[in-house]
Motif scaffolding. Structure first.
Motif, PDB file in Angstrom:
ATOM      1  N   SER A 350       0.260  -5.542  11.723  1.00 12.85           N
ATOM      2  CA  SER A 350       1.789  -5.658  13.012  1.00 12.85           C
ATOM      3  C   SER A 350       2.017  -4.142  12.709  1.00 12.85           C
ATOM      4  O   SER A 350       1.607  -3.387  12.540  1.00 12.85           O
ATOM      5  N   ARG A 351       2.611  -3.879  13.618  1.00  9.45           N
ATOM      6  CA  ARG A 351       3.001  -2.721  14.190  1.00  9.45           C
ATOM      7  C   ARG A 351       3.882  -2.440  12.948  1.00  9.45           C
ATOM      8  O   ARG A 351       4.473  -0.887  12.997  1.00  9.45           O
ATOM      9  N   ASP A 352       4.386  -2.621  12.469  1.00 10.27           N
ATOM     10  CA  ASP A 352       5.429  -2.649  11.364  1.00 10.27           C
ATOM     11  C   ASP A 352       4.943  -1.707  10.015  1.00 10.27           C
ATOM     12  O   ASP A 352       5.784  -1.613   8.673  1.00 10.27           O
ATOM     13  N   ASN A 353       3.082  -2.265  10.280  1.00  9.34           N
ATOM     14  CA  ASN A 353       2.180  -2.043   8.981  1.00  9.34           C
ATOM     15  C   ASN A 353       1.153  -1.124   8.953  1.00  9.34           C
ATOM     16  O   ASN A 353       0.324  -0.827   8.514  1.00  9.34           O
ATOM     17  N   LEU A 354       2.515  -0.491  10.697  1.00 15.03           N
ATOM     18  CA  LEU A 354       1.244   0.828  10.456  1.00 15.03           C
ATOM     19  C   LEU A 354       0.934   2.441   9.315  1.00 15.03           C
ATOM     20  O   LEU A 354      -0.661   2.104   8.993  1.00 15.03           O
ATOM     21  N   PHE A 355       2.032   2.303   8.561  1.00 10.22           N
ATOM     22  CA  PHE A 355       1.490   3.584   7.540  1.00 10.22           C
ATOM     23  C   PHE A 355       3.378   3.145   6.467  1.00 10.22           C
ATOM     24  O   PHE A 355       4.122   2.796   6.374  1.00 10.22           O
ATOM     25  N   ALA A 356       2.134   3.363   5.670  1.00 10.48           N
ATOM     26  CA  ALA A 356       3.421   3.039   4.145  1.00 10.48           C
ATOM     27  C   ALA A 356       3.655   4.921   2.970  1.00 10.48           C
ATOM     28  O   ALA A 356       1.687   5.185   3.276  1.00 10.48           O
ATOM     29  N   ILE A 357       4.347   4.939   2.418  1.00 14.48           N
ATOM     30  CA  ILE A 357       3.539   5.344   0.965  1.00 14.48           C
ATOM     31  C   ILE A 357       3.280   4.750  -0.150  1.00 14.48           C
ATOM     32  O   ILE A 357       4.200   4.339  -0.234  1.00 14.48           O
ATOM     33  N   PHE A 358       3.152   5.339  -0.993  1.00 14.63           N
ATOM     34  CA  PHE A 358       2.569   4.369  -1.934  1.00 14.63           C
ATOM     35  C   PHE A 358       2.442   5.341  -3.749  1.00 14.63           C
ATOM     36  O   PHE A 358       1.929   6.651  -3.696  1.00 14.63           O
ATOM     37  N   ILE A 359       3.328   5.400  -4.684  1.00 16.64           N
ATOM     38  CA  ILE A 359       4.307   6.311  -5.034  1.00 16.64           C
ATOM     39  C   ILE A 359       3.593   6.143  -6.970  1.00 16.64           C
ATOM     40  O   ILE A 359       4.148   4.708  -7.213  1.00 16.64           O
ATOM     41  N   ILE A 360       2.552   6.723  -7.235  1.00 17.19           N
ATOM     42  CA  ILE A 360       1.669   6.097  -8.472  1.00 17.19           C
ATOM     43  C   ILE A 360       2.441   6.984  -9.305  1.00 17.19           C
ATOM     44  O   ILE A 360       2.907   8.186  -9.465  1.00 17.19           O
ATOM     45  N   PRO A 361       3.203   5.415 -10.773  1.00 12.44           N
ATOM     46  CA  PRO A 361       3.874   5.680 -11.902  1.00 12.44           C
ATOM     47  C   PRO A 361       3.300   7.188 -12.490  1.00 12.44           C
ATOM     48  O   PRO A 361       1.762   7.366 -13.095  1.00 12.44           O
ATOM     49  N   GLN A 362       4.026   8.028 -13.136  1.00  5.51           N
ATOM     50  CA  GLN A 362       3.648   9.018 -13.607  1.00  5.51           C
ATOM     51  C   GLN A 362       2.894   8.674 -14.519  1.00  5.51           C
ATOM     52  O   GLN A 362       3.163   7.628 -15.729  1.00  5.51           O
ATOM     53  N   ARG A 419      -1.477   7.974  14.534  1.00  9.12           N
ATOM     54  CA  ARG A 419      -0.633   8.435  16.400  1.00  9.12           C
ATOM     55  C   ARG A 419      -0.029   6.602  16.418  1.00  9.12           C
ATOM     56  O   ARG A 419      -0.037   5.555  16.081  1.00  9.12           O
ATOM     57  N   GLY A 420       1.197   6.120  17.428  1.00  4.39           N
ATOM     58  CA  GLY A 420       1.672   4.990  17.636  1.00  4.39           C
ATOM     59  C   GLY A 420       3.066   4.601  16.754  1.00  4.39           C
ATOM     60  O   GLY A 420       3.416   3.172  17.018  1.00  4.39           O
ATOM     61  N   LEU A 421       3.245   5.451  15.790  1.00  6.13           N
ATOM     62  CA  LEU A 421       4.559   4.520  15.441  1.00  6.13           C
ATOM     63  C   LEU A 421       5.875   5.407  15.411  1.00  6.13           C
ATOM     64  O   LEU A 421       5.895   6.481  16.553  1.00  6.13           O
ATOM     65  N   GLN A 422       6.358   4.376  15.660  1.00  8.56           N
ATOM     66  CA  GLN A 422       7.840   4.632  16.154  1.00  8.56           C
ATOM     67  C   GLN A 422       8.865   5.684  16.064  1.00  8.56           C
ATOM     68  O   GLN A 422       8.541   5.217  14.839  1.00  8.56           O
ATOM     69  N   GLN A 424      12.095   5.986  15.369  1.00 10.80           N
ATOM     70  CA  GLN A 424      12.804   5.498  14.861  1.00 10.80           C
ATOM     71  C   GLN A 424      12.349   4.527  13.311  1.00 10.80           C
ATOM     72  O   GLN A 424      12.731   3.809  12.813  1.00 10.80           O
ATOM     73  N   GLN A 425      10.894   4.237  13.725  1.00 11.82           N
ATOM     74  CA  GLN A 425      10.947   3.314  12.623  1.00 11.82           C
ATOM     75  C   GLN A 425      11.036   3.127  11.282  1.00 11.82           C
ATOM     76  O   GLN A 425      10.264   4.340  10.803  1.00 11.82           O
ATOM     77  N   LYS A 426      11.428   2.520  10.553  1.00 14.10           N
ATOM     78  CA  LYS A 426      11.302   3.032   9.191  1.00 14.10           C
ATOM     79  C   LYS A 426      10.081   3.017   8.302  1.00 14.10           C
ATOM     80  O   LYS A 426       9.591   1.426   8.521  1.00 14.10           O
ATOM     81  N   VAL A 427       9.663   3.889   7.479  1.00 15.93           N
ATOM     82  CA  VAL A 427       8.144   3.625   6.388  1.00 15.93           C
ATOM     83  C   VAL A 427       8.756   3.530   5.122  1.00 15.93           C
ATOM     84  O   VAL A 427       9.438   3.842   4.188  1.00 15.93           O
ATOM     85  N   PRO A 428       8.280   2.257   4.368  1.00 14.31           N
ATOM     86  CA  PRO A 428       8.209   2.304   3.214  1.00 14.31           C
ATOM     87  C   PRO A 428       8.131   2.707   1.990  1.00 14.31           C
ATOM     88  O   PRO A 428       6.849   3.210   2.772  1.00 14.31           O
ATOM     89  N   PHE A 429       7.983   2.853   1.359  1.00  9.34           N
ATOM     90  CA  PHE A 429       7.677   3.587  -0.528  1.00  9.34           C
ATOM     91  C   PHE A 429       7.034   2.922  -1.250  1.00  9.34           C
ATOM     92  O   PHE A 429       8.078   1.705  -1.226  1.00  9.34           O
ATOM     93  N   LEU A 430       6.094   2.106  -1.440  1.00 11.12           N
ATOM     94  CA  LEU A 430       5.661   1.795  -2.331  1.00 11.12           C
ATOM     95  C   LEU A 430       5.693   1.741  -4.069  1.00 11.12           C
ATOM     96  O   LEU A 430       5.608   3.359  -3.729  1.00 11.12           O
ATOM     97  N   SER A 431       6.222   1.281  -4.857  1.00 16.98           N
ATOM     98  CA  SER A 431       5.359   1.367  -5.792  1.00 16.98           C
ATOM     99  C   SER A 431       5.050   0.424  -6.707  1.00 16.98           C
ATOM    100  O   SER A 431       4.700  -0.972  -6.364  1.00 16.98           O
ATOM    101  N   VAL A 432       4.906  -0.036  -7.792  1.00 17.72           N
ATOM    102  CA  VAL A 432       4.979  -0.462  -9.366  1.00 17.72           C
ATOM    103  C   VAL A 432       6.130  -0.768 -10.043  1.00 17.72           C
ATOM    104  O   VAL A 432       5.863  -0.231 -11.195  1.00 17.72           O
ATOM    105  N   GLY A 433       6.756  -1.823  -9.686  1.00 19.00           N
ATOM    106  CA  GLY A 433       7.586  -2.340 -10.566  1.00 19.00           C
ATOM    107  C   GLY A 433       8.847  -1.592 -10.235  1.00 19.00           C
ATOM    108  O   GLY A 433      10.040  -2.053 -10.695  1.00 19.00           O
ATOM    109  N   GLY A 434       8.851  -0.494  -9.010  1.00 21.94           N
ATOM    110  CA  GLY A 434       9.763   0.361  -8.847  1.00 21.94           C
ATOM    111  C   GLY A 434      10.401   1.297 -10.241  1.00 21.94           C
ATOM    112  O   GLY A 434      11.163   2.192  -9.317  1.00 21.94           O
ATOM    113  N   ASP A 435       9.634   1.460 -10.283  1.00 23.76           N
ATOM    114  CA  ASP A 435      10.419   3.003 -11.606  1.00 23.76           C
ATOM    115  C   ASP A 435       9.029   3.928 -11.216  1.00 23.76           C
ATOM    116  O   ASP A 435       7.830   3.842 -10.757  1.00 23.76           O
ATOM    117  N   ILE A 436       8.803   5.232 -11.752  1.00 25.42           N
ATOM    118  CA  ILE A 436       8.385   6.551 -12.187  1.00 25.42           C
ATOM    119  C   ILE A 436       7.655   6.984 -13.178  1.00 25.42           C
ATOM    120  O   ILE A 436       6.847   8.154 -12.928  1.00 25.42           O
TER     121      ILE A 436
END
Length: 752
Positions: A350-362, A419-422, A424-436
């Motif tokens: 979907s248009r909402d799933n074009l782009f995301a960032i994944f933070i790998i825990p240390q 390309r194609g990302l709006q 003002q579209q919010k881009v999600p930051f993902l991780s494992v369990g939400g910590d760093i």
């Protein structure tokens, strides 16, 4: 720092350009796309690439066949005669360059524009309030055209035919000299004669400028041009500052060749008034970064060029393979984040799933899912995004929280959006369990043989902690690893399960590994070590192995977990370990709970020499020989073992040392398919019975070698032997980790 490699890219670009120039059959857009290949460019070829991408196909005939023609007056007369009065802009117009230029311009300044051509820049400056402008160019035709164009609209504007190498102005009569592309056209190569012309130009500019005056040069900053300009003016005692114009704005279209544009700001200082100042302003509103040498400044500019080209490639080719770059700390210059850009162009999202960032825990960046191209592709596919950027956090850097990392990265990672990302579209930051994650560096040192290394404790799966040895020459490879436990015993520990990809929840604030933990010697972290121990079931009578005297030779100590495990669980076994690096023995002893005992000896020696000496002293004396030794040559397609350890003469010595019914177990890490086949063929000559076990998710392959093919066992019998051995090892008072099933380690064994 972009690490994207294209073979023979520059040659391909030059060849394509020549072909298009001669046959004239392709569109300008096609030219731009084809010539956007090379990530590195040299000399004035870069200028040709920009021009070929920027002008229409019918005007390609105006471009010179040689970059050197850019410095020819005859060429420019021809160019402007054929082109007519239509303006041609090198490197952008005033609005695109305003931010970098206007802080160094004042309306009252006397401004000299050298090599003005038919650019609108002077006219736009005049209309914006800078009306004390003198323009010079070597082409009589273009000066006549421009003078006529501004005669009535801009009566104070002056146009003169003049060679920038020999100008008629008196000394110190200008506050600003403005150059848009002239220096690039003049310095067409790095030859001595060409550089001499550049110095004549610099000298003339220095002569006509007042003290405190500025030479503002808009350039592509090819290495030889940047070096020539900075060297000259810094030696003259001028202050040197380089700005990167916003390359996204300075590029008229995303379909064009996206080279970044720079502005050199050379400020003329009175002799002896200041020490050498070399600065770079790479981002909007950032303070200038100061450099101690021309080499460091040049490298920083090159990194910006590579990043811009990488960005262009990502936009034009969504099917690019794994691309990575480092983001560095502005304060220290050290790498702070490593970004991998993973594309899934064929995924329907979907248009909402074009782009995301994944933070790998240390500490988890070495896991297969995060540390390999295949793993990252699987991660992107399972996350369900068209483009995923994974972010690894570097050791020796402090990270406050997930929120702080997001705030720090947001601006830069959005430049990598597809390309194609709006807007003002919010881009999600993902991780494992939400910590760093947690990483605590316990020790750092340098070995004369292995180089710089660190001992670090990290939080892994299920909130368990692990200690690792990392050689910084290969920072994403765990050399040795041991589990930490608050109740660790030499012989076993409570049962635990180490799941892959499991999440842990912890405070978002920085934390450290508890200091009360000790090494759990009962747990083998490395899958290849578990497989090597399982291979001992190939020896005769596995049900009695823990209680009968056997001799094992291990080449390569590491953290010592493999020989320690064999020592603790095979109570009558005598083990000899050979390690070439004395620093590693110290590491194993101090940080990994290793200790030398009556049944466990360590020899500091070259494994090749040690084996050769043992052949004469004690042939047929070992029940098992294990190779777990890495190569120090990172350029080899085989990182374990070094090639000399699998050459035929040495393998013959290994066979001589081994008892007839013994087993030779080798950890092979080889990415070169042909080289692997060569190694297997050499092994088969000396050991007719050869089994291979590929470690899932890793390059490691464990080879089990025996001399007599009559001892061949089908896979089912091997697993049964492993079950027998495991039952014998599970002795009362010796706790066994429930996740370690010997039969499972031989499940995928294949007969070679």
């Amino acid at each position: 720092r972009a690490r994207a490699h294209w073979a023979d890219a520059l040659k391909a670009g030059e060849k394509n350009g020549a072909t298009v120039y001669e046959d004239g059959e392709r569109s300008a857009k096609s030219v731009a796309e084809r010539l956007a290949v090379p990530p590195y460019f040299s000399l004035a070829e870069a200028t040709l690439l920009v021009l070929r991408a920027a002008i229409g196909m019918e005007e390609l005939r105006l471009l010179p066949r040689r970059a050197q023609d850019f410095s020819s007056a005859a060429y420019w007369e021809h160019f402007f005669r054929e082109r007519g009065e239509r303006a041609f802009e090198w490197y952008g117009e005033w609005e695109e360059l305003r931010e970098a230029l206007e802080r160094y311009l004042r309306p009252r300044d006397s401004i000299l524009v050298v090599g003005c051509g038919n650019s609108k820049l002077s006219e736009q400056l005049y209309d914006d309030g800078y009306q004390n402008i003198v323009n010079v160019d070597i082409s009589e035709l273009v000066i006549k055209q421009m003078g006529e164009r501004s005669a009535h609209l801009r009566p104070k504007m002056t146009y003169l035919v003049m060679d920038v190498l020999q100008m008629d102005f008196p000394d110190g009569c200008f506050q600003v000299v403005l150059d848009k592309g002239t220096l690039d056209a003049l310095l067409t190569d790095g030859e001595e004669a060409t550089l001499a012309r550049g110095e004549r130009m610099f000298a003339e500019i220095g002569r006509v400028l007042q003290f405190g005056g500025r030479y503002l040069c808009v350039s592509l900053a090819q290495v030889h041009i940047l070096k020539a300009a900075v060297e000259y003016f810094s030696k003259e005692g001028w202050m040197v500052r380089i700005h990167q114009a916003s390359w996204k704005e300075a590029t008229a279209s995303k379909d064009e060749f996206a080279l970044p544009v720079f502005v050199y700001v050379m400020t003329k200082m009175k002799p002896g008034s200041a020490s050498q100042i070399l600065e770079l302003c790479a981002e909007k509103h950032d303070k200038p970064i100061r450099f101690s040498s021309l080499e460091h400044l040049t490298e920083a500019v090159k990194e910006r060029q590579q990043y811009a080209l990488l960005h262009s490639q990502l936009n034009k080719n969504p099917n690019m393979g794994d691309v990575s770059l480092d983001l560095c700390s502005k304060e220290s210059g050290q790498a702070r984040y490593t970004l991998h850009v993973v594309n899934c162009p064929n995924m329907e999202v979907s248009r909402d799933n074009l782009f995301a960032i994944f933070i790998i825990p240390q500490g988890r960046e070495t896991e297969w899912l995060f540390g390999t191209e295949e793993g990252r592709k699987q991660l992107a596919a399972s996350a369900g995004f068209r483009r995923l950027v994974t972010v690894a956090l570097h050791r020796d850097q402090r990270y406050e929280s997930m929120e702080a990392i997001q705030a720090e990265l947001s601006g830069k990672v959005m430049e990598l959006a597809p390309r194609g990302l709006q807007a003002q579209q919010k881009v999600p930051f993902l991780s494992v369990g939400g910590d760093i994650g947690i990483r605590t560096i316990q020790h750092r040192d340098t070995s004369s043989l292995s180089g710089e290394y660190v001992i670090e404790d990290v939080k892994g799966d299920d909130a368990r902690y692990f200690r690792r040895l990392i050689f910084l020459s290969n920072r994403n490879v765990v050399q040795s690893e041991a589990r930490l436990s608050s109740t660790a015993l030499c012989k076993g520990n409570k049962k635990s399960k180490k799941k892959k990809k499991a999440a842990s929840s912890d405070s978002l604030k920085p934390a450290v590994v508890p200091t009360s933990l000790s090494i759990d010697k009962s747990y083998l972290c490395c899958a290849h070590h578990r497989a090597m121990v399982a291979g001992l079931c190939l020896l005769k009578d596995p049900e009695h192995l823990p209680e009968v005297p056997i001799r094992v030779l291990v080449i390569g100590l590491g953290g010592g977990s493999l020989p320690l495990f064999i020592h603790d669980y095979f109570s009558q076994c005598t083990i000899e370990v050979v390690e070439i690096d004395p620093a590693i023995l110290e590491v194993a002893t101090r940080w990994f709970g290793f200790s030398v005992e009556d049944r466990l000896k360590v020899y500091i020696a070259d494994g090749l020499v040690h084996v050769s000496s043992r052949v004469a002293e004690a042939p047929s004396s070992y029940d098992a020989i294990m190779f777990d030794v890495d190569s120090k040559d990172a350029a080899m397609g085989m990182s374990c073992p070094p090639p000399a350890f699998v050459e035929k003469p040495f393998l013959q010595k290994v066979r001589t040392l081994l008892k007839t019914e013994g087993v030779f177990i080798l950890n092979l890490v080889c990415r070169d398919v042909q080289l692997r086949d060569t190694v297997l063929a050499a092994l088969k000559e000396e050991f007719p019975l050869l089994y291979a076990r590929q470690i899932e998710g890793e390059v490691n392959e464990i080879l089990f070698c025996q001399q007599q093919s009559r001892h061949k066992q089908p896979p089912a019998e091997l697993r049964a032997s492993a079950q027998v051995l495991e039952k014998a090892l599970r002795q009362p008072g010796c706790t066994w980790d429930s996740t370690y099933v010997l039969a499972d380690m031989l499940e995928a064994v294949q007969l070679v």
